[in-house]
Write a protein that holds these residues in place. Structure first.
Motif, short mmCIF file in Angstrom:
data_model
loop_
_atom_site.label_atom_id
_atom_site.label_comp_id
_atom_site.label_asym_id
_atom_site.label_seq_id
_atom_site.Cartn_x
_atom_site.Cartn_y
_atom_site.Cartn_z
N ARG A 1 67.51 69.54 25.28
CA ARG A 1 67.21 69.58 23.84
C ARG A 1 66.39 68.38 23.41
O ARG A 1 65.42 68.49 22.66
CB ARG A 1 68.53 69.64 23.06
CG ARG A 1 68.40 69.75 21.56
CD ARG A 1 69.77 69.90 20.91
NE ARG A 1 70.40 71.15 21.22
CZ ARG A 1 70.16 72.30 20.58
NH1 ARG A 1 69.26 72.34 19.60
NH2 ARG A 1 70.78 73.40 20.93
N PRO B 1 73.64 75.68 10.12
CA PRO B 1 74.25 74.34 10.24
C PRO B 1 75.72 74.35 9.87
O PRO B 1 76.17 75.19 9.10
CB PRO B 1 73.46 73.53 9.22
CG PRO B 1 73.08 74.51 8.16
CD PRO B 1 72.93 75.86 8.86
N THR C 1 69.62 79.75 13.55
CA THR C 1 70.61 78.70 13.76
C THR C 1 71.12 78.23 12.40
O THR C 1 70.33 77.87 11.53
CB THR C 1 69.99 77.53 14.53
OG1 THR C 1 69.63 77.99 15.82
CG2 THR C 1 70.98 76.38 14.67
N LEU D 1 72.07 68.52 26.44
CA LEU D 1 71.50 67.58 25.47
C LEU D 1 70.20 66.96 25.99
O LEU D 1 69.27 66.72 25.23
CB LEU D 1 72.49 66.47 25.11
CG LEU D 1 71.98 65.59 23.97
CD1 LEU D 1 72.06 66.30 22.62
CD2 LEU D 1 72.67 64.24 23.91
N ILE E 1 77.72 63.69 18.94
CA ILE E 1 77.07 65.00 19.08
C ILE E 1 77.59 65.96 18.02
O ILE E 1 76.84 66.74 17.44
CB ILE E 1 77.33 65.56 20.50
CG1 ILE E 1 76.68 64.68 21.56
CG2 ILE E 1 76.82 67.00 20.61
CD1 ILE E 1 75.22 64.44 21.37
N ALA E 2 78.85 65.88 17.72
CA ALA E 2 79.44 66.83 16.76
C ALA E 2 79.08 66.51 15.32
O ALA E 2 79.10 67.39 14.47
CB ALA E 2 80.96 66.83 16.92
N GLY F 1 68.25 67.06 18.72
CA GLY F 1 68.80 66.04 19.61
C GLY F 1 68.54 64.63 19.10
O GLY F 1 69.02 63.66 19.66
N THR G 1 74.17 63.99 15.07
CA THR G 1 72.98 64.29 15.86
C THR G 1 72.21 65.42 15.19
O THR G 1 72.81 66.38 14.72
CB THR G 1 73.39 64.66 17.29
OG1 THR G 1 74.14 63.59 17.86
CG2 THR G 1 72.18 64.93 18.17
N TYR G 2 70.91 65.30 15.17
CA TYR G 2 70.06 66.35 14.61
C TYR G 2 69.95 67.52 15.58
O TYR G 2 70.19 67.38 16.78
CB TYR G 2 68.67 65.79 14.30
CG TYR G 2 68.68 64.90 13.07
CD1 TYR G 2 68.70 65.46 11.80
CD2 TYR G 2 68.66 63.52 13.19
CE1 TYR G 2 68.72 64.66 10.67
CE2 TYR G 2 68.68 62.70 12.06
CZ TYR G 2 68.70 63.29 10.80
OH TYR G 2 68.73 62.48 9.69
N VAL G 3 69.54 68.67 15.05
CA VAL G 3 69.39 69.86 15.89
C VAL G 3 68.34 69.63 16.98
O VAL G 3 68.37 70.28 18.02
CB VAL G 3 69.06 71.10 15.03
CG1 VAL G 3 67.66 70.99 14.43
CG2 VAL G 3 69.24 72.40 15.81
#
Lengths: 652, 652
Positions: free
Chosen positions: A359, A537, A535, A356, A297-298, A305, A301-303
């Motif tokens: 998302r 990145p 948002t 998650l 996840i950190a 999900g 993973t794409y925004v």
């Protein structure tokens, strides 16, 4: 635990019908008899799934003889008559799983009829010893289990088992459930202690076996699942060009730090491992999966999900290698990620897993199907540079990407995965524990369950979510003793407030728990600030450096060329993050500039900032929810939009 | 035109021995008897190629039975005994081409002996009608030409033809040259008018046929090449998962605007099309290729000159889709790009083609081999996020990427492509026309030729290029009448100066031409400013937004983790472009900061600039030539380095 319907009866409630019913864990899942989606975003999709997608999938699988393969097996016309990939059996099972959840959800007679019809075709193809596969074991075919890497026999069983469990839980034991049990017994005989010491190239059987063990109480199935989990990673599969990580056979799951290799395989394996860990009380195994999930996840993973950044091997890439344009983000990996996060949520009760799920459902799973439920995205890139081609409508598509949604694929795992997820979607909304109810996802719905102490509790949920942020819960079942209602506050929802039945308002961060002696008619309101937000990145994600995205509530937004003047390519859009994004119905307006750069003979050299100086006056740039993209014909699209150069210092 | 050596003689000069000798065009190529590299960067590589690589390749191909396949064909033990991919024959031919260029270059008796030994093995395998292939046509094998997509029969011939031409031009006609001619006659019979109306899945035969026509004067070979060029793009090949663009069979070459699909295929096809266009005086076809080249250079080429940004299909990506980490940039695509640019240079005389040749030779082709010439990169990414694995030393590697240089590959097209390029490299240095000599690439060398009017002209070149920018040319052959010496000034060499034999100095931009009655001993000096310079990317290349690179002369530089404190990952490096890069021997020092960011649970959210504020004090960051990377063990590496946030406004 379940009151199970008898075969043939469709009028008996099955409260606990749910794909995953762990023997232990922090939260208890509710069943389709306990949670019903009554309107809104997901209701519409369940409706289309029921009225269009199930029949659509069946028609394609009959047309392409994926169903016919079973008939051919019975008639003895295999291997000549066989059609489709070696895993096509599994798509029939996944469709059957979807159908039987649909029966459980809506009591659909059509879905039930279709299901029974398919059982009639499939059942005779099962062999005496429980083996069931249309691709192996006959003269002229490969020997049974002669190709563990690619044969997909165990994978197919996994889907058969999940479908069987779904049937048992929504309908009660029947011929199909018995087929699954016979096949599971066969698997245990062949792959158990003293048998073939191998694993299948595509995990899936592990989840199926555990759930069948949960259904039947048969410990052997759990033993076998544990064997498969423990065997993997010991290099029993071939070292293919992409490496054994493709199969997650490069190292034992207990030793790994992050998900890698084929993304769907990784998700299914991890979900099966959680199932085994939960049933065995194997905290070390559970912790290993959570550690891998956290690192994934950190860093991987794409925004949206979405998982899987490489087309090659449909695989996870390295840490922070998350190109938006070449994102694979397979629909099935999204479904698998939901399955995994759901198991982790049940095991731990931690809201991050529900975050998650939300998302991924809104931004991967919901992106796949067309509004009419008859076409699907297989890959879900975050940036489309060239308008996608219109895929063939009359033959299956051989393209997993670079086209609009296709009615069917040569490898067509995704449509049926979406179908079974939608049909069973209500179960992901809420859970129970000794003290009360936990709401994880917000949708117009009715949620009721009986607590351990026998009290019935329930709420009606009314909301315009995800397009509006107000969620209103009305207590419809309660008792005179206090119980606890918990509401997940999504991690993005800074400034959320909850208003209790007395009108008391307080800030809500993380989960909000309210313990009181509710009375019927009590109204609790949750106010989630779904105003659009910028948002940024992580600076280590090289592929989107200098870009920003807009999210609105749980929805990731995107710019699509059909919304730009003259349908310009989205590559001409630059945005200014110093102006806040503004709501515009279900769209968002941001301030940006349009600049079509002139082409240079060689794209590397001196400072190119000058080219972008004064790229034109500010313009309104409309953004739409990502899941909605490509519904208006071929278009270019991007989620991550470059920041206008003068503004770069805000964002980098 | 050529004075051809007779078989068996090695003491006759072959001035015009060159891979490409067009019938017309702006410039005339020189041959190995006219240009000799005498020292420096490329001399060292030619030396290693001769002393190590040729034998290394032969050993591997004998060990893996790629040579043995021909013996097996004669012995009748195919198909059982066959080993390797269906195109392994071509690697034997490419090695033979390399060997025979080496004979032409250095008179190597070892290379000649090896070549003759291979002819003895291969010759008996050719069938009566000229067909030669170890993979098709025998009982138990596929029928001849039954798999045009993947069978590679025509591709194999193309390499046979090029090797045959090389042999004829360096040695004179012999049995091997006759084999090539018999095979070409066979191809014309089978695929000519009235024959199979198809093309091969991998272009290559076109170049081979044209060169054989140039060698022999046989018009039919040119007709056949033209047929293959014109047939392609009419969808005679299957519509595979990656689309017909993979084979360049999606549209006729005359209609295309940019190179697409499999990069090596695209380069070989375009090179063959230029050959046909030149011989036929087909300006429309030539213009079509140049248009595609221009668009490809402007939008689909890496700063290294590398081509092919997708692992999937080893293919070109969309415009400006140039991820450094997932760059494929296959070595063979670099070789193919050099072959194409060379043909375009000969046809047009335009320096931009020589610019790309230089860039590609130094930064793609030279990157592939290890210093000892016994290991190779297949893919040449511009960013390595995780230290590459040490590939197997005792078996062929199945990995085209993510490992250090491997001694051999399952698909091993690259080593022999490097070998034949190095052996014939001198020919790319200079050309002639009616008026004099043109120097395109700078290396210690001796260049002599006879102009059309019979005058002998020549220069000795002395330089420390590419590490130093001074090039000194001494006239060694001349006449009393004026002739013209032209020197390419690379496009990057802003501020270059040329100093004539009288000491007159003038700025040199583009090509410099000097017409005068030179006398022996005249010295002309070219001063190229090779000081390191910042290079900014076009803002449309999303994958490297906010990053800069350093180039030094023709060399692209990179940061490698072995040069960082504690061998930190290159992901921790940020650079400050407001401080100029400084020379440090053959390395470069830039000012930067090291920052290991802490991991966030979720890598998207609010403004992340703060995390990078004050990433530490300025440090010196050493950069090395990219071609040198991975010679000091596993390492991370990047060419494009992020600009420290506070400095982002300079770069975006």
């Amino acid at each position: 635990m379940a009151r199970i319907r008898q075969t043939g009866s469709t009028d008996v409630a099955v409260p606990s019908a749910s794909p995953v019913i762990p023997g232990r864990g922090r939260l208890r899942p509710l069943g389709l008899g306990e949670v019903e989606i009554t309107g809104g975003f997901w209701f519409d999709r369940q409706d289309v799934n029921s009225s269009a997608t199930l029949a659509h999938c069946q028609e394609w699988m009959e047309r392409l003889s994926w169903v016919g393969n079973f008939q051919a097996a019975v008639e003895g016309s295999l291997p000549e008559a066989r059609r489709g990939m070696q895993f096509s059996d599994s798509d029939v099972y996944k469709l059957m799983e979807a159908m039987t959840w649909e029966v459980g959800r809506s009591g659909s007679a059509d879905a039930d009829r279709r299901f029974r019809g398919l059982v009639e075709v499939i059942a005779p193809a099962q062999e005496e010893d429980g083996y069931l596969n249309t691709c192996f074991g006959r003269p002229g075919q490969g020997a049974r289990y002669s190709d563990l890497e690619w044969g997909h026999e165990l994978y197919n069983y996994g889907h058969l088992f999940q479908a069987g469990v779904a049937r048992a839980r929504t309908n009660g034991p029947d011929e199909f459930v018995e087929m699954a049990i016979r096949a599971a017994d066969h698997v245990c005989r062949v792959f158990g202690q003293g048998g073939i010491e191998g694993v299948g190239g595509h995990p899936e059987v592990e989840m199926g076996l555990v759930e069948l063990a949960r259904l039947t109480g048969e410990e052997r199935y759990l033993d076998q699942a544990e064997l498969f989990i423990d065997r993997r990673g010991h290099q029993t599969l071939a070292d293919i060009d992409w490496g054994r990580a493709y199969f997650q056979d490069d190292m034992p799951i207990r030793d790994a730090d992050v998900f890698r290799g084929h993304a769907v395989r990784a998700m299914y394996l991890a979900a099966g491992a959680v199932d085994v860990a939960v049933e065995r009380g194997d905290d070390e195994l559970l912790a290993a999966v959570i550690r891998q999930w956290e690192n994934t996840i950190a860093r991987r993973t794409y925004v949206t999900g979405g998982m899987g950044s490489q087309h090659t091997g449909e695989a996870f890439g390295d840490d922070f290698a998350l190109p938006p344009d070449r994102a694979y983000s397979e629909t099935c990996a999204g479904v698998g990620s939901v399955m995994l996060a759901w198991r982790l949520l049940l095991a731990t009760g931690e809201a991050r897993f529900a975050d998650l799920i939300e998302r991924t459902l809104y931004n991967v799973v919901a992106t796949s199907p067309s509004p009419d439920g008859r076409a699907f995205f297989y890959a879900n890139p975050l940036h489309q540079r060239v308008p996608g081609a219109v895929p063939p409508q009359d033959v299956e598509s051989h393209r997993a990407s670079s086209s609009l949604r296709a009615p069917w694929f040569h490898v067509s795992c995704c449509p049926t995965n979406v179908a079974r997820t939608f049909a069973s979607l209500a179960v992901y909304l809420a859970t129970a524990d000794d003290t009360g109810l936990q709401l994880h996802q917000y949708a117009d719905s009715r949620i009721r369950t009986t607590l351990e102490d026998g009290r019935m509790v329930g709420v009606d949920v009314a909301t315009g979510y995800p397009h509006q942020g107000a969620v209103s819960l009305t207590v419809i079942e309660t008792s005179d003793r206090p119980w606890t209602l918990s509401l997940r506050v999504p991690a993005w929802a800074t400034g959320a407030r909850v208003i209790d039945p007395d009108g008391g308002s307080k800030p809500a961060g993380g989960a909000v728990s309210m313990e009181r002696a509710f009375v019927v008619g009590d109204v609790i309101r949750l106010e989630l600030p779904i105003e659009p937000r910028w948002t940024f990145p992580d600076p280590r994600i090289d592929a989107i450096r200098g870009c920003i995205a807009v999210e609105r509530g749980p929805l990731v937004m995107c710019v699509e060329s059909v919304d730009l003047p003259d349908q310009r390519n989205v590559g001409s859009v630059w945005v200014d993050p110093s102006v806040s994004p503004a709501d515009h119905g279900e769209s968002v307006i941001v301030t940006g500039q349009l600049s079509d750069l002139k082409s240079e003979p060689w794209p590397y050299g001196g400072d190119t900032t000058a080219e972008l100086a004064g790229p034109g006056p500010d313009v309104d740039v409309p953004l739409v929810p990502y899941h909605h993209w490509a519904n208006r014909g071929p278009a270019t699209m991007r989620i991550w939009i470059p920041v206008t150069p003068g503004e770069a210092r805000h964002s980098n």
